[in-house]
Design a protein around this motif. Structure first.
Motif, PDB file in Angstrom:
ATOM      1  N   TYR A  64     -30.351  20.825  -7.210  1.00  0.00           N
ATOM      2  CA  TYR A  64     -30.880  19.522  -6.810  1.00  0.00           C
ATOM      3  C   TYR A  64     -32.371  19.600  -6.480  1.00  0.00           C
ATOM      4  O   TYR A  64     -32.852  20.614  -5.967  1.00  0.00           O
ATOM      5  N   ASP A  65     -33.084  18.517  -6.736  1.00  0.00           N
ATOM      6  CA  ASP A  65     -34.504  18.446  -6.365  1.00  0.00           C
ATOM      7  C   ASP A  65     -34.654  18.395  -4.849  1.00  0.00           C
ATOM      8  O   ASP A  65     -35.557  19.007  -4.281  1.00  0.00           O
ATOM      9  N   ASN A  66     -33.782  17.640  -4.203  1.00  0.00           N
ATOM     10  CA  ASN A  66     -33.789  17.561  -2.746  1.00  0.00           C
ATOM     11  C   ASN A  66     -32.400  17.161  -2.260  1.00  0.00           C
ATOM     12  O   ASN A  66     -31.578  16.655  -3.027  1.00  0.00           O
ATOM     13  N   ILE A  67     -32.158  17.405  -0.969  1.00  0.00           N
ATOM     14  CA  ILE A  67     -30.853  17.110  -0.363  1.00  0.00           C
ATOM     15  C   ILE A  67     -31.077  16.488   1.012  1.00  0.00           C
ATOM     16  O   ILE A  67     -31.928  16.954   1.786  1.00  0.00           O
TER      17      ILE A  67
ATOM     18  N   LYS B 131     -20.627  22.606  26.898  1.00  0.00           N
ATOM     19  CA  LYS B 131     -20.223  21.803  25.746  1.00  0.00           C
ATOM     20  C   LYS B 131     -21.307  20.783  25.447  1.00  0.00           C
ATOM     21  O   LYS B 131     -21.644  19.951  26.285  1.00  0.00           O
ATOM     22  N   GLN B 132     -21.886  20.879  24.271  1.00  0.00           N
ATOM     23  CA  GLN B 132     -22.928  19.952  23.840  1.00  0.00           C
ATOM     24  C   GLN B 132     -22.537  19.341  22.501  1.00  0.00           C
ATOM     25  O   GLN B 132     -22.059  20.044  21.611  1.00  0.00           O
ATOM     26  N   GLU B 133     -22.742  18.045  22.365  1.00  0.00           N
ATOM     27  CA  GLU B 133     -22.457  17.361  21.106  1.00  0.00           C
ATOM     28  C   GLU B 133     -23.585  16.383  20.795  1.00  0.00           C
ATOM     29  O   GLU B 133     -24.084  15.711  21.693  1.00  0.00           O
ATOM     30  N   THR B 134     -23.964  16.326  19.546  1.00  0.00           N
ATOM     31  CA  THR B 134     -25.007  15.394  19.144  1.00  0.00           C
ATOM     32  C   THR B 134     -24.912  15.157  17.640  1.00  0.00           C
ATOM     33  O   THR B 134     -24.107  15.783  16.945  1.00  0.00           O
ATOM     34  N   LYS B 135     -25.731  14.244  17.171  1.00  0.00           N
ATOM     35  CA  LYS B 135     -25.841  13.997  15.733  1.00  0.00           C
ATOM     36  C   LYS B 135     -27.219  14.435  15.268  1.00  0.00           C
ATOM     37  O   LYS B 135     -28.168  14.488  16.061  1.00  0.00           O
ATOM     38  N   GLY B 136     -27.339  14.764  14.007  1.00  0.00           N
ATOM     39  CA  GLY B 136     -28.625  15.179  13.464  1.00  0.00           C
ATOM     40  C   GLY B 136     -28.702  14.911  11.981  1.00  0.00           C
ATOM     41  O   GLY B 136     -27.726  14.488  11.358  1.00  0.00           O
ATOM     42  N   ASN B 137     -29.868  15.146  11.419  1.00  0.00           N
ATOM     43  CA  ASN B 137     -30.027  15.019   9.974  1.00  0.00           C
ATOM     44  C   ASN B 137     -31.136  15.948   9.517  1.00  0.00           C
ATOM     45  O   ASN B 137     -32.008  16.337  10.305  1.00  0.00           O
ATOM     46  N   VAL B 138     -31.103  16.290   8.249  1.00  0.00           N
ATOM     47  CA  VAL B 138     -32.121  17.168   7.687  1.00  0.00           C
ATOM     48  C   VAL B 138     -32.349  16.810   6.225  1.00  0.00           C
ATOM     49  O   VAL B 138     -31.404  16.460   5.501  1.00  0.00           O
ATOM     50  N   THR B 139     -33.607  16.829   5.813  1.00  0.00           N
ATOM     51  CA  THR B 139     -33.967  16.650   4.405  1.00  0.00           C
ATOM     52  C   THR B 139     -34.524  17.980   3.910  1.00  0.00           C
ATOM     53  O   THR B 139     -35.411  18.564   4.539  1.00  0.00           O
ATOM     54  N   LEU B 140     -33.982  18.467   2.809  1.00  0.00           N
ATOM     55  CA  LEU B 140     -34.358  19.764   2.251  1.00  0.00           C
ATOM     56  C   LEU B 140     -34.949  19.609   0.862  1.00  0.00           C
ATOM     57  O   LEU B 140     -34.424  18.859   0.039  1.00  0.00           O
ATOM     58  N   MET B 141     -36.023  20.331   0.601  1.00  0.00           N
ATOM     59  CA  MET B 141     -36.583  20.385  -0.750  1.00  0.00           C
ATOM     60  C   MET B 141     -37.151  21.790  -0.947  1.00  0.00           C
ATOM     61  O   MET B 141     -38.207  22.121  -0.394  1.00  0.00           O
ATOM     62  N   GLY B 142     -36.403  22.609  -1.673  1.00  0.00           N
ATOM     63  CA  GLY B 142     -36.797  24.008  -1.789  1.00  0.00           C
ATOM     64  C   GLY B 142     -36.711  24.647  -0.419  1.00  0.00           C
ATOM     65  O   GLY B 142     -35.718  24.501   0.302  1.00  0.00           O
ATOM     66  N   ASP B 143     -37.762  25.353   0.002  1.00  0.00           N
ATOM     67  CA  ASP B 143     -37.801  25.960   1.330  1.00  0.00           C
ATOM     68  C   ASP B 143     -38.263  24.980   2.403  1.00  0.00           C
ATOM     69  O   ASP B 143     -38.112  25.238   3.596  1.00  0.00           O
TER      70      ASP B 143
ATOM     71  N   SER C  39     -22.613  12.927   5.763  1.00  0.00           N
ATOM     72  CA  SER C  39     -23.173  12.354   4.533  1.00  0.00           C
ATOM     73  C   SER C  39     -24.001  13.414   3.821  1.00  0.00           C
ATOM     74  O   SER C  39     -24.787  14.129   4.458  1.00  0.00           O
ATOM     75  N   PHE C  40     -23.818  13.524   2.520  1.00  0.00           N
ATOM     76  CA  PHE C  40     -24.517  14.512   1.704  1.00  0.00           C
ATOM     77  C   PHE C  40     -25.087  13.778   0.487  1.00  0.00           C
ATOM     78  O   PHE C  40     -24.347  13.368  -0.404  1.00  0.00           O
ATOM     79  N   LYS C  41     -26.411  13.566   0.486  1.00  0.00           N
ATOM     80  CA  LYS C  41     -27.049  12.828  -0.603  1.00  0.00           C
ATOM     81  C   LYS C  41     -28.033  13.739  -1.332  1.00  0.00           C
ATOM     82  O   LYS C  41     -28.687  14.585  -0.709  1.00  0.00           O
ATOM     83  N   THR C  42     -28.139  13.544  -2.626  1.00  0.00           N
ATOM     84  CA  THR C  42     -29.011  14.412  -3.424  1.00  0.00           C
ATOM     85  C   THR C  42     -30.018  13.596  -4.235  1.00  0.00           C
ATOM     86  O   THR C  42     -29.798  12.418  -4.539  1.00  0.00           O
ATOM     87  N   ASN C  43     -31.131  14.260  -4.562  1.00  0.00           N
ATOM     88  CA  ASN C  43     -32.179  13.701  -5.423  1.00  0.00           C
ATOM     89  C   ASN C  43     -32.619  12.304  -4.978  1.00  0.00           C
ATOM     90  O   ASN C  43     -32.672  11.357  -5.764  1.00  0.00           O
ATOM     91  N   GLN C  44     -32.957  12.207  -3.684  1.00  0.00           N
ATOM     92  CA  GLN C  44     -33.421  10.945  -3.112  1.00  0.00           C
ATOM     93  C   GLN C  44     -34.927  10.760  -3.370  1.00  0.00           C
ATOM     94  O   GLN C  44     -35.668  11.746  -3.474  1.00  0.00           O
ATOM     95  N   PRO C  45     -35.395   9.501  -3.472  1.00  0.00           N
ATOM     96  CA  PRO C  45     -36.844   9.275  -3.592  1.00  0.00           C
ATOM     97  C   PRO C  45     -37.523   9.612  -2.261  1.00  0.00           C
ATOM     98  O   PRO C  45     -37.171   9.051  -1.230  1.00  0.00           O
ATOM     99  N   LEU C  46     -38.463  10.547  -2.279  1.00  0.00           N
ATOM    100  CA  LEU C  46     -39.116  10.998  -1.050  1.00  0.00           C
ATOM    101  C   LEU C  46     -40.606  10.684  -1.073  1.00  0.00           C
ATOM    102  O   LEU C  46     -41.246  10.736  -2.123  1.00  0.00           O
TER     103      LEU C  46
END
Length: 215
Positions: A40-43, A59-71, A186-193
């Motif tokens: 994928y180009d990005n995730i 005990k810790q709980e939270t939500k998060g997100n990450v955008t990856l493109m290569g390294d 949620s797992f999305k790929t090749n999004q416009p960045l």
């Protein structure tokens, strides 16, 4: 006695043969996941994060997100934002109005956001584990045992969606009893960045009065 010995040897041989086959089967599935995610180009991943240590009553709980493109990556977790532009890691903590700029960790056992989908490729022994049905999805778990006995990680369970070959869940158990779980929502790929997504604007934070720490 000889007959009993031969029987025991047969059991041992079959056990090791089965273990070898399961290990190879696990490696094959992980190779498929690796080939998939690196194509994928990005995730973009939205996830739930939990950290628990019953003995220490944590005990810790939270939500998060990450955008990856290569390294490169941009992650949001615990109210902080972390950016890696391929050279430096920038951690922005709005609550403290601080930005920390540092070089990436050189520790081999550190699983950074840029490695979270590929870290299993080296440094582990693999075992085929349980298959779970999660809302109609078949999630196959692979158990990873670090080869390095000095690591603080005891084991990692990696849950893989058998249909998409995407990672659904990661359960890391530390030698101190701490269990860290990441569940993908949620797992999305090749999004416009945006072209500037992985560019840190130091002047912007300085103008807003943030304290810049350089390590």
């Amino acid at each position: 006695m000889i007959k009993r010995t031969l029987t025991l040897l047969s059991i041992v041989t079959l056990t090791f043969s089965s273990f070898g086959q399961n290990s190879e089967k696990a490696k094959t599935l992980l190779d498929e996941v690796y080939t998939n995610v690196t194509s994928y180009d990005n995730i973009y991943i939205d996830f739930n994060y939990s950290l628990e240590n019953t003995e220490a009553n944590i005990k810790q709980e939270t939500k998060g997100n990450v955008t990856l493109m290569g390294d490169k990556y941009l992650a949001d977790l615990f109210g902080a934002k972390q950016l890696f532009d391929g050279s430096k890691v920038y951690t922005v903590v709005p609550e403290n109005e601080e930005v920390t700029i540092e070089s990436p960790s050189e520790e081999e056992n550190t699983v950074t956001p840029s490695k979270m989908l590929t870290f299993y490729k080296t440094g582990h022994n693999y075992q085929w584990d349980i298959l779970q049905n999660v809302k109609g999805r078949k999630i196959q778990f692979i158990k990873l045992i670090p080869i390095d006995t000095n690591t603080e990680i005891k084991s990692i369970l990696l849950g893989i969606d058998a249909g998409t070959k995407h990672i659904y869940k990661l359960i890391e158990t530390g030698k101190n009893g701490t269990k860290t779980t990441i569940t993908v929502n949620s797992f999305k790929t090749n999004q416009p960045l945006s072209k500037s997504l992985f560019t840190f604007d130091e002047a912007k934070y300085e103008s807003e009065g943030y304290y810049i720490i350089r390590n």
